[in-house]
Design a protein around this motif. Structure first.
Motif, mmCIF file in Angstrom:
data_model
loop_
_atom_site.group_PDB
_atom_site.id
_atom_site.type_symbol
_atom_site.label_atom_id
_atom_site.label_comp_id
_atom_site.label_asym_id
_atom_site.label_seq_id
_atom_site.Cartn_x
_atom_site.Cartn_y
_atom_site.Cartn_z
ATOM 1 N N VAL A 112 -29.702 6.534 10.436
ATOM 2 C CA VAL A 112 -29.680 7.611 11.426
ATOM 3 C C VAL A 112 -29.904 6.971 12.783
ATOM 4 C CG1 VAL A 112 -30.827 9.689 12.281
ATOM 5 C CG2 VAL A 112 -30.642 9.309 9.821
ATOM 6 N N LEU A 113 -29.023 7.233 13.731
ATOM 7 C CA LEU A 113 -29.232 6.834 15.118
ATOM 8 C C LEU A 113 -29.739 8.062 15.852
ATOM 9 C CD1 LEU A 113 -29.022 4.619 17.285
ATOM 10 C CD2 LEU A 113 -26.714 5.453 17.764
ATOM 11 N N GLY A 114 -31.016 8.025 16.240
ATOM 12 C CA GLY A 114 -31.657 9.184 16.844
ATOM 13 C C GLY A 114 -31.285 9.386 18.304
ATOM 14 N N ALA A 115 -31.629 10.553 18.823
ATOM 15 C CA ALA A 115 -31.401 10.870 20.232
ATOM 16 C C ALA A 115 -32.181 9.917 21.131
ATOM 17 C CB ALA A 115 -31.802 12.316 20.509
ATOM 18 N N ASP A 116 -33.245 9.289 20.593
ATOM 19 C CA ASP A 116 -34.037 8.327 21.356
ATOM 20 C C ASP A 116 -33.428 6.921 21.329
ATOM 21 O OD1 ASP A 116 -34.483 7.693 18.709
ATOM 22 O OD2 ASP A 116 -36.670 7.693 18.859
ATOM 23 N N GLU A 117 -32.211 6.791 20.764
ATOM 24 C CA GLU A 117 -31.467 5.529 20.668
ATOM 25 C C GLU A 117 -32.146 4.512 19.764
ATOM 26 O OE1 GLU A 117 -30.600 4.314 24.699
ATOM 27 O OE2 GLU A 117 -28.977 5.777 24.840
ATOM 28 N N ALA A 118 -32.941 4.975 18.814
ATOM 29 C CA ALA A 118 -33.538 4.108 17.792
ATOM 30 C C ALA A 118 -32.750 4.291 16.501
ATOM 31 C CB ALA A 118 -35.005 4.448 17.572
ATOM 32 N N LEU A 119 -32.460 3.171 15.852
ATOM 33 C CA LEU A 119 -31.733 3.191 14.589
ATOM 34 C C LEU A 119 -32.739 3.091 13.449
ATOM 35 C CD1 LEU A 119 -29.001 3.066 13.063
ATOM 36 C CD2 LEU A 119 -29.132 0.570 13.291
ATOM 37 N N THR A 120 -32.678 4.040 12.526
ATOM 38 C CA THR A 120 -33.556 4.025 11.362
ATOM 39 C C THR A 120 -32.709 3.778 10.122
ATOM 40 O OG1 THR A 120 -35.080 5.581 12.414
ATOM 41 C CG2 THR A 120 -35.250 5.334 10.020
ATOM 42 N N LEU A 121 -33.081 2.729 9.379
ATOM 43 C CA LEU A 121 -32.413 2.369 8.134
ATOM 44 C C LEU A 121 -33.377 2.650 6.986
ATOM 45 C CD1 LEU A 121 -31.129 -1.153 9.234
ATOM 46 C CD2 LEU A 121 -29.892 1.010 9.385
ATOM 47 N N THR A 122 -32.915 3.335 5.961
ATOM 48 C CA THR A 122 -33.714 3.598 4.775
ATOM 49 C C THR A 122 -32.994 2.974 3.592
ATOM 50 O OG1 THR A 122 -34.469 5.679 5.726
ATOM 51 C CG2 THR A 122 -34.802 5.382 3.369
ATOM 52 N N ILE A 123 -33.704 2.096 2.874
ATOM 53 C CA ILE A 123 -33.118 1.392 1.732
ATOM 54 C C ILE A 123 -33.975 1.668 0.500
ATOM 55 C CG2 ILE A 123 -32.603 -0.882 0.764
ATOM 56 C CD1 ILE A 123 -32.135 -1.849 3.631
ATOM 57 N N LYS A 124 -33.299 1.957 -0.620
ATOM 58 C CA LYS A 124 -33.995 2.182 -1.884
ATOM 59 C C LYS A 124 -33.424 1.228 -2.925
ATOM 60 C CE LYS A 124 -34.915 7.055 -1.093
ATOM 61 N NZ LYS A 124 -34.765 8.421 -1.563
ATOM 62 N N THR A 125 -34.330 0.579 -3.664
ATOM 63 C CA THR A 125 -33.938 -0.250 -4.802
ATOM 64 C C THR A 125 -34.777 0.177 -5.997
ATOM 65 O OG1 THR A 125 -35.568 -2.026 -4.483
ATOM 66 C CG2 THR A 125 -33.506 -2.198 -3.213
ATOM 67 N N ASP A 126 -34.589 -0.518 -7.108
ATOM 68 C CA ASP A 126 -35.385 -0.216 -8.302
ATOM 69 C C ASP A 126 -36.851 -0.571 -8.107
ATOM 70 O OD1 ASP A 126 -33.123 0.687 -9.606
ATOM 71 O OD2 ASP A 126 -32.732 -1.235 -10.585
ATOM 72 N N GLU A 127 -37.149 -1.484 -7.170
ATOM 73 C CA GLU A 127 -38.519 -1.952 -6.965
ATOM 74 C C GLU A 127 -39.244 -1.299 -5.796
ATOM 75 O OE1 GLU A 127 -35.949 -4.481 -6.920
ATOM 76 O OE2 GLU A 127 -36.062 -4.518 -9.101
ATOM 77 N N MET A 128 -38.489 -0.799 -4.799
ATOM 78 C CA MET A 128 -39.158 -0.341 -3.580
ATOM 79 C C MET A 128 -38.287 0.612 -2.779
ATOM 80 S SD MET A 128 -37.591 -1.801 -0.780
ATOM 81 C CE MET A 128 -36.323 -2.998 -0.548
ATOM 82 N N GLN A 129 -38.934 1.181 -1.731
ATOM 83 C CA GLN A 129 -38.243 1.950 -0.705
ATOM 84 C C GLN A 129 -38.710 1.411 0.631
ATOM 85 O OE1 GLN A 129 -38.360 6.252 -0.913
ATOM 86 N NE2 GLN A 129 -38.145 6.419 1.305
ATOM 87 N N ALA A 130 -37.760 1.102 1.513
ATOM 88 C CA ALA A 130 -38.095 0.551 2.826
ATOM 89 C C ALA A 130 -37.479 1.404 3.924
ATOM 90 C CB ALA A 130 -37.592 -0.884 2.949
ATOM 91 N N GLU A 131 -38.243 1.562 5.001
ATOM 92 C CA GLU A 131 -37.726 2.222 6.195
ATOM 93 C C GLU A 131 -37.924 1.278 7.357
ATOM 94 O OE1 GLU A 131 -38.168 6.547 7.058
ATOM 95 O OE2 GLU A 131 -39.234 5.792 8.814
ATOM 96 N N GLU A 132 -36.833 0.973 8.048
ATOM 97 C CA GLU A 132 -36.893 0.093 9.215
ATOM 98 C C GLU A 132 -36.384 0.856 10.421
ATOM 99 O OE1 GLU A 132 -36.007 -4.242 9.231
ATOM 100 O OE2 GLU A 132 -34.284 -3.621 10.445
ATOM 101 N N ARG A 133 -37.127 0.753 11.494
ATOM 102 C CA ARG A 133 -36.761 1.397 12.762
ATOM 103 C C ARG A 133 -36.523 0.304 13.786
ATOM 104 N NH1 ARG A 133 -37.126 6.267 15.492
ATOM 105 N NH2 ARG A 133 -38.091 6.178 17.549
ATOM 106 N N GLN A 134 -35.377 0.328 14.463
ATOM 107 C CA GLN A 134 -35.000 -0.683 15.454
ATOM 108 C C GLN A 134 -34.705 0.014 16.783
ATOM 109 O OE1 GLN A 134 -31.471 -2.639 14.038
ATOM 110 N NE2 GLN A 134 -32.325 -3.078 12.036
ATOM 111 N N TRP A 135 -35.158 -0.613 17.886
ATOM 112 C CA TRP A 135 -34.851 -0.071 19.198
ATOM 113 C C TRP A 135 -34.927 -1.191 20.231
ATOM 114 C CZ3 TRP A 135 -39.511 0.324 16.863
ATOM 115 C CH2 TRP A 135 -40.645 -0.007 17.600
#
Length: 172
Positions: A112-135
């Motif tokens: 999701v690229l937010g209105a605040d111009e930050a990109l949020t990536l959400t990744i799910k695998t069998d072992e984990m869930q990760a959320e990364e926010r970049q700006w």
């Protein structure tokens, strides 16, 4: 800023500093050189990934190949690697979509690229869930945070500050 502008601004060579914290554990920090190369939407890698995941290649926005080398971090074990990510937009909104990687047999996440111009990536695998926010704080200063929740209950948080390396001077 749209997603293509965000990806274009990400391309280049960066010096990265990371602080990492395992909840219930100790903090750690490290340094690395990072190179981010663009993958064009028409690139055969992007098209094949879309087909592999039954996604329309026409909705591909391209992606990145991110390589890292932490040999700049004295006293730490050397780690070198790379990861490829391709973003495929929703048909009605290119600020949201799917995230695919060559090593995954299924769609591994969303962006999701937010209105605040930050990109949020959400990744799910069998072992984990990760959320990364970049700006971007500026064109040459990029920030990232990650929160990783492992299915066994562990949790890891990280903060990255990345400074763009100036291109070498042309001495002709």
């Amino acid at each position: 800023m749209d997603l293509k502008e965000f990806l274009n601004l990400s391309a280049g060579k960066w010096f990265s500093q990371r602080t990492n914290y395992f909840v219930g554990g100790e903090a750690d920090n490290s340094k690395a050189d990072i190179t981010i190369e663009l993958v064009n939407p028409e690139d055969i890698k992007a098209v094949e990934l879309c087909k592999k995941h039954n996604l329309d290649p026409q909705l591909s926005l391209g992606g990145t190949i991110q390589s890292w080398d932490n040999s700049v971090d004295w006293g730490k074990p050397k780690q070198v690697g790379s990861a490829t990510v391709v973003l495929v937009s929703n048909s009605d909104d290119d600020t949201k979509g799917k995230l695919i990687r060559p090593q995954d047999s299924k769609v591994c996440g969303h962006y999701v690229l937010g209105a605040d111009e930050a990109l949020t990536l959400t990744i799910k695998t069998d072992e984990m869930q990760a959320e990364e926010r970049q700006w971007f704080a500026s064109d040459n200063l990029r920030m990232r945070t990650t929160v990783v929740k492992f299915h066994d209950g562990r949790k890891q948080t990280s903060f990255y500050s990345e400074i763009r390396k100036a291109p070498p001077a042309n001495n002709e």
